[in-house]
Design a protein around this motif. Structure first.
Motif: not given
Length: 167
Positions: A11-15, A20-22, A26-29
């Motif tokens: 589980s992960y905090s909102q931050e 992680i999504l940021q 960045a890696r996706q593009t």
């Protein structure tokens, strides 16, 4: 325990999720200059169960933050240009005084005291100009920002007034 099971138990905090999504985006593009349309942002948000209203509100907040960043950059440029002007004035005046002292007595005497006091003032000016944190900086920024907004408002009103007279 398989890798899938251990991943599902984390589980992960909102931050942490944001970070992680940021990184994932960045890696996706592969090309960092790739842009996303507003519709794509809405689709991504929908997959994360974020309503379009929240996205719109977040976009408005982000635009406000970007505007403030631009205003602060403009303020820094303004402060730097004012400092350069004061520095050139200081240099011209002190060179003139040093030359007067040198020509007048073939030696440097009284002008060195003036140079010393002016140097102290210059050091304090450098400190105040390049101090970018604290209450004094915020006060100076707010004062400059108000003046800047008033100038923009006056320019907008005058432009509209001139356009109506030209029509």
């Amino acid at each position: 325990m398989t890798a899938f099971e251990s991943n599902s138990l984390r589980s992960y905090s909102q931050e942490e999720v944001q970070q992680i999504l940021q990184l994932a985006i960045a890696r996706q593009t592969h090309d960092h200059n790739q842009e996303f349309s507003y519709q794509q942002i809405i689709e991504i948000a929908a997959e994360l169960q974020i309503s379009p209203e929240i996205v719109k509100s977040a976009e408005q907040d982000w635009l406000g933050q970007q505007n403030e960043v631009q205003q602060r950059k403009a303020f820094e440029v303004y402060r730097w240009s004012k400092f350069k002007k004061r520095l050139s004035n200081y240099t011209i005046v002190n060179i003139f005084l040093l030359l007067m002292d040198l020509i007048g007595g073939n030696t440097l005497s009284w002008s060195l005291y003036i140079l010393l006091f002016c140097s102290l003032a210059l050091v304090l000016d450098i400190w105040n100009t390049f101090q970018t944190k604290g209450e004094e900086y915020e006060t100076a920024f707010q004062k400059w920002n108000r003046k800047h907004q008033i100038k923009q408002t006056i320019n907008t009103v005058l432009n509209k007034w001139f356009k109506t007279w030209q029509a």
